[in-house]
Motif scaffolding. Structure first.
Motif, mmCIF file in Angstrom:
data_model
loop_
_atom_site.group_PDB
_atom_site.id
_atom_site.type_symbol
_atom_site.label_atom_id
_atom_site.label_comp_id
_atom_site.label_asym_id
_atom_site.label_seq_id
_atom_site.Cartn_x
_atom_site.Cartn_y
_atom_site.Cartn_z
ATOM 1 N N ILE A 131 0.864 -1.188 0.000
ATOM 2 C CA ILE A 131 0.000 0.000 0.000
ATOM 3 C C ILE A 131 0.897 1.234 0.000
ATOM 4 C CG2 ILE A 131 -1.850 1.252 1.179
ATOM 5 C CD1 ILE A 131 -2.525 -1.422 2.630
ATOM 6 N N SER A 132 0.647 2.144 -0.945
ATOM 7 C CA SER A 132 1.497 3.322 -1.097
ATOM 8 C C SER A 132 0.666 4.585 -1.346
ATOM 9 C CB SER A 132 2.451 3.113 -2.283
ATOM 10 O OG SER A 132 3.095 4.315 -2.630
ATOM 11 N N CYS A 133 1.160 5.692 -0.793
ATOM 12 C CA CYS A 133 0.550 7.005 -1.071
ATOM 13 C C CYS A 133 1.625 7.971 -1.550
ATOM 14 C CB CYS A 133 -0.186 7.530 0.158
ATOM 15 S SG CYS A 133 0.885 7.848 1.591
ATOM 16 N N LYS A 134 2.588 7.466 -2.326
ATOM 17 C CA LYS A 134 3.716 8.286 -2.783
ATOM 18 C C LYS A 134 3.258 9.504 -3.577
ATOM 19 C CE LYS A 134 7.308 4.789 -2.861
ATOM 20 N NZ LYS A 134 8.219 3.964 -3.650
ATOM 21 N N THR A 135 2.198 9.364 -4.360
ATOM 22 C CA THR A 135 1.743 10.513 -5.156
ATOM 23 C C THR A 135 1.279 11.650 -4.246
ATOM 24 O OG1 THR A 135 -0.474 9.575 -5.356
ATOM 25 C CG2 THR A 135 1.073 9.117 -7.147
ATOM 26 N N ALA A 136 0.618 11.309 -3.153
ATOM 27 C CA ALA A 136 0.165 12.334 -2.206
ATOM 28 C C ALA A 136 1.366 13.021 -1.559
ATOM 29 C CB ALA A 136 -0.739 11.713 -1.144
ATOM 30 N N ILE A 137 2.401 12.244 -1.230
ATOM 31 C CA ILE A 137 3.616 12.804 -0.633
ATOM 32 C C ILE A 137 4.314 13.705 -1.649
ATOM 33 C CG2 ILE A 137 5.881 12.269 0.377
ATOM 34 C CD1 ILE A 137 3.327 11.472 2.096
ATOM 35 N N ASN A 138 4.398 13.224 -2.908
ATOM 36 C CA ASN A 138 5.028 14.022 -3.965
ATOM 37 C C ASN A 138 4.319 15.359 -4.164
ATOM 38 O OD1 ASN A 138 6.843 11.960 -4.350
ATOM 39 N ND2 ASN A 138 5.837 11.152 -6.170
ATOM 40 N N ASN A 139 3.018 15.379 -3.887
ATOM 41 C CA ASN A 139 2.240 16.620 -4.005
ATOM 42 C C ASN A 139 2.228 17.422 -2.704
ATOM 43 O OD1 ASN A 139 1.633 16.130 -6.660
ATOM 44 N ND2 ASN A 139 -0.369 15.265 -6.257
ATOM 45 N N GLY A 140 2.984 16.975 -1.697
ATOM 46 C CA GLY A 140 3.123 17.721 -0.448
ATOM 47 C C GLY A 140 1.938 17.607 0.499
ATOM 48 N N LEU A 141 1.093 16.617 0.300
ATOM 49 C CA LEU A 141 -0.096 16.488 1.148
ATOM 50 C C LEU A 141 0.271 16.304 2.623
ATOM 51 C CD1 LEU A 141 -3.174 16.548 0.925
ATOM 52 C CD2 LEU A 141 -3.146 14.066 0.695
ATOM 53 N N ASN A 142 1.379 15.597 2.893
ATOM 54 C CA ASN A 142 1.790 15.359 4.285
ATOM 55 C C ASN A 142 2.233 16.646 4.994
ATOM 56 O OD1 ASN A 142 4.007 15.285 2.497
ATOM 57 N ND2 ASN A 142 5.270 14.230 4.005
ATOM 58 N N LYS A 143 2.445 17.725 4.251
ATOM 59 C CA LYS A 143 2.826 19.014 4.844
ATOM 60 C C LYS A 143 1.588 19.844 5.207
ATOM 61 C CE LYS A 143 7.362 18.745 3.599
ATOM 62 N NZ LYS A 143 7.729 17.409 3.948
ATOM 63 N N LYS A 144 0.428 19.419 4.739
ATOM 64 C CA LYS A 144 -0.805 20.163 5.006
ATOM 65 C C LYS A 144 -1.370 19.755 6.362
ATOM 66 C CE LYS A 144 -1.990 20.905 0.188
ATOM 67 N NZ LYS A 144 -2.881 20.628 -0.913
ATOM 68 N N PRO A 145 -2.092 20.673 7.019
ATOM 69 C CA PRO A 145 -2.678 20.351 8.328
ATOM 70 C C PRO A 145 -3.592 19.131 8.243
ATOM 71 C CG PRO A 145 -2.931 22.693 7.832
ATOM 72 C CD PRO A 145 -2.387 22.039 6.589
ATOM 73 N N GLY A 146 -3.447 18.246 9.226
ATOM 74 C CA GLY A 146 -4.291 17.061 9.288
ATOM 75 C C GLY A 146 -3.735 15.855 8.557
ATOM 76 N N PHE A 147 -2.576 15.994 7.892
ATOM 77 C CA PHE A 147 -2.022 14.872 7.124
ATOM 78 C C PHE A 147 -0.604 14.506 7.545
ATOM 79 C CE2 PHE A 147 -5.334 16.622 4.405
ATOM 80 C CZ PHE A 147 -6.062 15.476 4.125
ATOM 81 N N SER A 148 -0.191 14.991 8.717
ATOM 82 C CA SER A 148 1.168 14.703 9.177
ATOM 83 C C SER A 148 1.362 13.227 9.507
ATOM 84 C CB SER A 148 1.503 15.561 10.398
ATOM 85 O OG SER A 148 0.599 15.261 11.452
ATOM 86 N N HIS A 149 0.256 12.450 9.612
ATOM 87 C CA HIS A 149 0.353 11.015 9.917
ATOM 88 C C HIS A 149 0.817 10.196 8.706
ATOM 89 C CE1 HIS A 149 -3.587 11.391 8.002
ATOM 90 N NE2 HIS A 149 -3.449 10.116 7.673
#
Length: 159
Positions: free
Chosen positions: A36-54
């Motif tokens: 299971i991967s969410c690399k595209t979301a990371i590449n788009n910086g989603l983990n830097k947005k509030p609520g996605f630091s997990h």
């Protein structure tokens, strides 16, 4: 006294009776591999947005993992088995061939934009039908990938 031994005498090996079992090599368990991967979301910086630091910074929610399966199991059955075993959040709607994966690891459809959501591939191919309809075969490689652009960012063609 030149008698030859008669068939069935004590020199022949006894045959097992019907209620006896002959031990044979144990059949190998049937397995598939899932990741299971969410690399595209990371590449788009989603983990830097509030609520996605997990979200994992490398995008890997589940490394390749071998899973035993039963005859008739679907991709959905495998996903349920592995997310429960590993304690990974997973939410879906529908049932049977209409099962739809809404979120994995608290990452949902539309979190990464209006064209985002979860897609799955088996042996590198993105099937055109639901996770509850795809019956797995031994040695299948299942990948759940998050897309931010209807699969284009995964190299998947969607009809």
């Amino acid at each position: 006294n030149n008698e030859k031994p008669k068939p069935g005498n004590s020199s022949t090996k006894p045959k097992p009776e019907n209620n006896q079992t002959i031990t044979s090599p144990k059949p190998k368990n049937k397995t598939v591999t899932i990741a299971i991967s969410c690399k595209t979301a990371i590449n788009n910086g989603l983990n830097k947005k509030p609520g996605f630091s997990h979200l994992p910074s490398n995008g890997i929610i589940l490394q390749n993992m071998k899973v035993e399966f039963n005859e008739g199991d679907t991709v959905f059955d495998i996903l349920v088995k592995v997310t429960r075993k590993k304690g990974i959040h997973m939410e879906y709607r529908g049932s049977g061939s209409n099962t739809y994966i809404e979120g994995i690891n608290n990452l949902y459809e539309f979190d990464g934009g209006s064209n985002s959501g979860w897609m799955y591939s088996v042996n590198g191919v993105y099937p055109n039908y639901g996770v509850g309809a795809y019956k797995v075969k031994s040695s299948d490689v299942i990948k759940f990938n998050y897309t931010c652009n209807l699969g284009a960012d995964l190299g998947a063609r969607v009809n």
